[in-house]
Design a protein around this motif. Structure first.
Motif, PDB file in Angstrom:
ATOM      1  N   LEU A 130      46.441  -6.099 -51.180  1.00 61.34           N
ATOM      2  CA  LEU A 130      46.500  -7.562 -51.272  1.00 61.34           C
ATOM      3  C   LEU A 130      47.131  -8.013 -52.589  1.00 61.34           C
ATOM      4  O   LEU A 130      47.908  -8.979 -52.617  1.00 61.34           O
ATOM      5  N   LEU A 131      46.806  -7.322 -53.681  1.00 61.31           N
ATOM      6  CA  LEU A 131      47.384  -7.666 -54.985  1.00 61.31           C
ATOM      7  C   LEU A 131      48.898  -7.462 -54.972  1.00 61.31           C
ATOM      8  O   LEU A 131      49.651  -8.302 -55.478  1.00 61.31           O
ATOM      9  N   ILE A 132      49.334  -6.362 -54.391  1.00 60.02           N
ATOM     10  CA  ILE A 132      50.774  -6.080 -54.302  1.00 60.02           C
ATOM     11  C   ILE A 132      51.477  -7.164 -53.489  1.00 60.02           C
ATOM     12  O   ILE A 132      52.520  -7.688 -53.896  1.00 60.02           O
ATOM     13  N   LYS A 164      54.909 -11.871 -53.261  1.00 62.83           N
ATOM     14  CA  LYS A 164      55.050 -13.240 -52.744  1.00 62.83           C
ATOM     15  C   LYS A 164      55.422 -14.214 -53.865  1.00 62.83           C
ATOM     16  O   LYS A 164      56.219 -15.135 -53.669  1.00 62.83           O
ATOM     17  N   LEU A 165      54.849 -13.988 -55.052  1.00 65.25           N
ATOM     18  CA  LEU A 165      55.133 -14.845 -56.204  1.00 65.25           C
ATOM     19  C   LEU A 165      56.451 -14.479 -56.883  1.00 65.25           C
ATOM     20  O   LEU A 165      56.885 -15.167 -57.806  1.00 65.25           O
ATOM     21  N   LEU A 181      39.234  -9.736 -62.443  1.00 66.97           N
ATOM     22  CA  LEU A 181      39.292 -11.197 -62.542  1.00 66.97           C
ATOM     23  C   LEU A 181      40.533 -11.655 -63.306  1.00 66.97           C
ATOM     24  O   LEU A 181      41.151 -12.655 -62.955  1.00 66.97           O
ATOM     25  N   ARG A 182      40.912 -10.921 -64.331  1.00 67.34           N
ATOM     26  CA  ARG A 182      42.121 -11.258 -65.091  1.00 67.34           C
ATOM     27  C   ARG A 182      43.359 -11.119 -64.200  1.00 67.34           C
ATOM     28  O   ARG A 182      44.239 -11.971 -64.208  1.00 67.34           O
ATOM     29  N   LEU A 193      44.980 -16.078 -57.668  1.00 70.64           N
ATOM     30  CA  LEU A 193      43.963 -15.755 -56.677  1.00 70.64           C
ATOM     31  C   LEU A 193      42.588 -15.962 -57.297  1.00 70.64           C
ATOM     32  O   LEU A 193      42.459 -16.064 -58.517  1.00 70.64           O
ATOM     33  N   GLU A 194      41.560 -16.015 -56.470  1.00 67.76           N
ATOM     34  CA  GLU A 194      40.193 -16.104 -56.982  1.00 67.76           C
ATOM     35  C   GLU A 194      39.287 -15.237 -56.136  1.00 67.76           C
ATOM     36  O   GLU A 194      39.578 -14.941 -54.984  1.00 67.76           O
ATOM     37  N   LEU A 195      38.183 -14.845 -56.715  1.00 67.25           N
ATOM     38  CA  LEU A 195      37.207 -14.001 -56.055  1.00 67.25           C
ATOM     39  C   LEU A 195      36.173 -14.876 -55.361  1.00 67.25           C
ATOM     40  O   LEU A 195      35.682 -15.835 -55.941  1.00 67.25           O
TER      41      LEU A 195
END
Length: 102
Positions: free
Chosen positions: A10-12, A17-18, A51-52, A59-61
């Motif tokens: 998901l991070l990748i 995407k950004l 979180l960083r 994104l947020e948790l």
């Protein structure tokens, strides 16, 4: 529930995407490129490190009880206001999760 490898995927996807290159993440989140590469490779980061990264990727948790729908932002704000816990970012970013090698 997502596993660590799922979160890395998901991070990748979000980074791509950004339109952010992996080599540029250090400027965005103040983390060494090598450290960020380990996160995308599926290492187990500290919560503060995750979180960083989430903040840097816009994104947020969210945490929800199993079987429940996600709480609204206002109910989460109420929980946050009632909490006496303080989460501060760790000073040592290279200290990854449980039992990891450096």
């Amino acid at each position: 529930m997502l596993g660590i490898k799922d979160i890395a995927v998901l991070l990748i996807k979000q980074r791509k995407k950004l339109g952010i290159e992996q080599t540029d993440m250090y400027m965005r989140i103040g983390m060494k490129q090598q450290q960020y590469q380990r996160i995308e490779a599926g290492s187990d980061p500290k919560l503060s490190t995750l979180l960083r990264v989430l903040e840097g990727l816009d994104l947020e948790l969210s945490i929800t009880a199993k079987g429940e729908k996600m709480h609204s932002a206002s109910s989460c704000q109420n929980i946050q206001n009632e909490s006496e816990y303080s989460f501060e970012d760790d000073k040592e970013d290279l200290d990854f999760g449980f039992g990891s090698d450096h």
